[in-house]
Structures are given as C-alpha cells and as structure tokens.
Enzyme design. Structure first.
Site, PDB file in Angstrom:
ATOM      1  N   THR A  92      38.549  66.654  85.003  1.00 28.20           N
ATOM      2  CA  THR A  92      39.682  67.407  85.144  1.00 28.20           C
ATOM      3  C   THR A  92      39.730  68.857  85.672  1.00 28.20           C
ATOM      4  O   THR A  92      38.669  69.500  85.546  1.00 28.20           O
ATOM      5  CB  THR A  92      40.376  67.899  83.345  1.00 28.20           C
ATOM      6  OG1 THR A  92      40.312  66.217  83.004  1.00 28.20           O
ATOM      7  CG2 THR A  92      41.480  68.588  83.555  1.00 28.20           C
ATOM      8  N   ARG A  96      48.948  59.079  73.248  1.00 26.11           N
ATOM      9  CA  ARG A  96      48.298  60.598  73.283  1.00 26.11           C
ATOM     10  C   ARG A  96      48.873  61.229  74.588  1.00 26.11           C
ATOM     11  O   ARG A  96      48.453  60.634  75.744  1.00 26.11           O
ATOM     12  CB  ARG A  96      46.869  60.381  73.008  1.00 26.11           C
ATOM     13  CG  ARG A  96      46.329  62.026  73.047  1.00 26.11           C
ATOM     14  CD  ARG A  96      44.785  61.700  72.977  1.00 26.11           C
ATOM     15  NE  ARG A  96      44.074  63.025  72.769  1.00 26.11           N
ATOM     16  CZ  ARG A  96      44.059  63.746  74.013  1.00 26.11           C
ATOM     17  NH1 ARG A  96      44.288  63.447  75.277  1.00 26.11           N
ATOM     18  NH2 ARG A  96      43.466  65.285  73.627  1.00 26.11           N
ATOM     19  N   VAL A  97      49.386  62.367  74.269  1.00 24.47           N
ATOM     20  CA  VAL A  97      49.583  63.226  75.396  1.00 24.47           C
ATOM     21  C   VAL A  97      48.277  64.141  75.927  1.00 24.47           C
ATOM     22  O   VAL A  97      48.361  64.361  76.953  1.00 24.47           O
ATOM     23  CB  VAL A  97      50.941  64.026  75.158  1.00 24.47           C
ATOM     24  CG1 VAL A  97      51.361  64.790  76.219  1.00 24.47           C
ATOM     25  CG2 VAL A  97      52.136  63.011  74.965  1.00 24.47           C
ATOM     26  N   GLY A  98      47.928  64.764  75.038  1.00 27.23           N
ATOM     27  CA  GLY A  98      46.784  65.886  75.249  1.00 27.23           C
ATOM     28  C   GLY A  98      47.582  67.044  75.543  1.00 27.23           C
ATOM     29  O   GLY A  98      48.671  67.308  75.454  1.00 27.23           O
ATOM     30  N   THR A 120      40.402  72.910  80.188  1.00 27.20           N
ATOM     31  CA  THR A 120      39.996  71.575  80.211  1.00 27.20           C
ATOM     32  C   THR A 120      39.208  71.376  78.914  1.00 27.20           C
ATOM     33  O   THR A 120      38.662  72.364  78.064  1.00 27.20           O
ATOM     34  CB  THR A 120      39.049  71.149  81.383  1.00 27.20           C
ATOM     35  OG1 THR A 120      37.957  71.988  81.508  1.00 27.20           O
ATOM     36  CG2 THR A 120      39.930  71.269  82.630  1.00 27.20           C
ATOM     37  N   GLY A 121      38.869  70.052  78.366  1.00 25.45           N
ATOM     38  CA  GLY A 121      38.251  69.863  77.292  1.00 25.45           C
ATOM     39  C   GLY A 121      38.962  69.076  76.168  1.00 25.45           C
ATOM     40  O   GLY A 121      40.197  68.488  76.461  1.00 25.45           O
TER      41      GLY A 121
END
Ligand code: ASP
Length: 213
Positions: free
Chosen positions: A58, A86-88, A109-110
């Site tokens: 990412t 799941r959107v994140g 990110t992560g």
C-alpha cells in the site's frame, strides 16, 4: 496463484486453492510458463519471488507543489483474506487520508481498524494545527493507538501501523508503531520515500517501540 500456493498453516497445509496440494497439481511456475511462453527462466523465477515475497504494498502519497497546493492519495487492496465487505481505513477520509490546505496532510498504511479508532490522519493534521512538528504529531497519534491497548505490547506486537505526514511548509515525517519488521529472516527498518525536487531517497521512520525479534 503463486502467493496462495506458498501459504501454509502451522501444520504445513494449504487449503486455500483448489487442488494445488492434490496429486498432479501444477506448480505455479508451470502455470506462469504456460501464460507467458516467451518469458525467460530468470523472469519467471523473479515473478514467483515477487509474488511470494512482495517487496512493496500500500502507498500513501502526499504532495506539495510550487504554488503551495497540497494533495494526497492512499491506495490499498485491503487485507489478505479480509471479511467480505470490509472497507478498511484507506478510503475513509480522516482515517487513511486527510488533507487540509491550511495545515498539511497525513495518511496511513497498516492495520486499518486501529487507525479508524484513532481517526489517525485527521488527528495528525490537527496535532500540527496546534503546533506539533510532523514527528511529534505522528508519535502522539501512535501513542493514542497504544493507549487503546493499555500499552500492552503483547497485543500491540500483533500488528503494524504506519503514518506519513507533510506540513504546509514542506516539513515531513514517517512514523510507525514498531521500529521494524521481520522480512525473510532479518529485521528491516521502517522507511518511507521522499522526493523534494532532486533524487528520490528513503528515510527512516520515527517509531514508538523497538521490535527486537
Ligand atoms: N490500511 C489498509 C487496511 O486496513 C491495509 C493496507 O495498509 O493496505 O485496509
């Protein structure tokens, strides 16, 4: 396919892909060879290595142009084996990305779930608005994430999270919860890429905790 094929549970089994462990299943290299008959052996070997050990992932990218205008973007494929739907955090403005033309920009990110709980990118931009420099702004946000786990490192060590930020005047920082991550048997420092007009370079992230193993 090569990546899936390389995954094993702790018993050494792989149930993710149909028939890959079955007698007669073709190794991923043979599938690639069929798809790209003209490719050299070196290229096929390189493609397999990149699939099994992806060197990058990412990207959050923050930019400031010569007119002082700021912009940002955060890419993602989400998480491997995520729950359908799941959107994140990446597409959530204020979590995976936030840009304020008066102050600066930040992104992440992560592990997105932990970032959403801290509204990380927005928190970092607000920290800068209230006078913190980029490193302080990132570290303060990481401390919030740590506090959500009562600073319990046995829980925090289960995930990684990284922030990047760029202030309106060009000052910047990258920061991560942990100093590094184990990659192919060695500890790789967390780094981020910078270009301020000349050669691009990698710089080390500031971090909250030192990862020893
Ligand atoms: N932040 C992303 C997510 O949680 C993962 C990534 O870094 O791509 O969906």
């Amino acid at each position: 396919m090569a990546w899936k094929q390389s995954l094993r549970d702790r018993n050494g089994e792989n149930n993710w892909t149909d028939g890959l462990d079955a007698p007669g299943a073709k190794p991923a290299g043979q599938a690639l060879r069929r798809m790209f008959p003209g490719a050299s052996d070196e290229l096929i070997a390189w493609a397999l290595e990149m699939a099994v050990h992806p060197p990058t992932g990412t990207i959050n990218c923050l930019a400031l142009n010569s007119k002082g205008e700021m912009s940002g973007v955060t890419t993602t494929s989400g998480l491997a084996w995520k729950i359908p739907g799941r959107v994140g955090d990446s597409p959530i403005i204020g979590a995976g990305l936030y840009v304020d033309q008066d102050v600066g920009a930040a992104g992440s990110t992560g592990r997105g779930e932990e970032n959403i709980r801290a509204a990380g990118a927005h928190t970092i931009v607000e920290n800068m608005r209230h006078g913190m420099d980029p490193k302080q702004a990132v570290l303060e946000c990481l401390k919030r994430i740590s506090r959500n786990f009562n600073d319990d490192k046995s829980k925090l060590e289960k995930f990684d999270i990284n922030f990047y930020c760029l202030r309106k005047d060009g000052a910047y920082a990258g920061g991560s919860l942990w100093s590094g991550r184990m990659t192919r048997g060695y500890m790789a420092a967390r780094r981020f890429a910078v270009n301020d007009g000349g050669e691009s370079r990698l710089e080390n992230c500031v971090y909250l905790y030192e990862r020893k193993s």
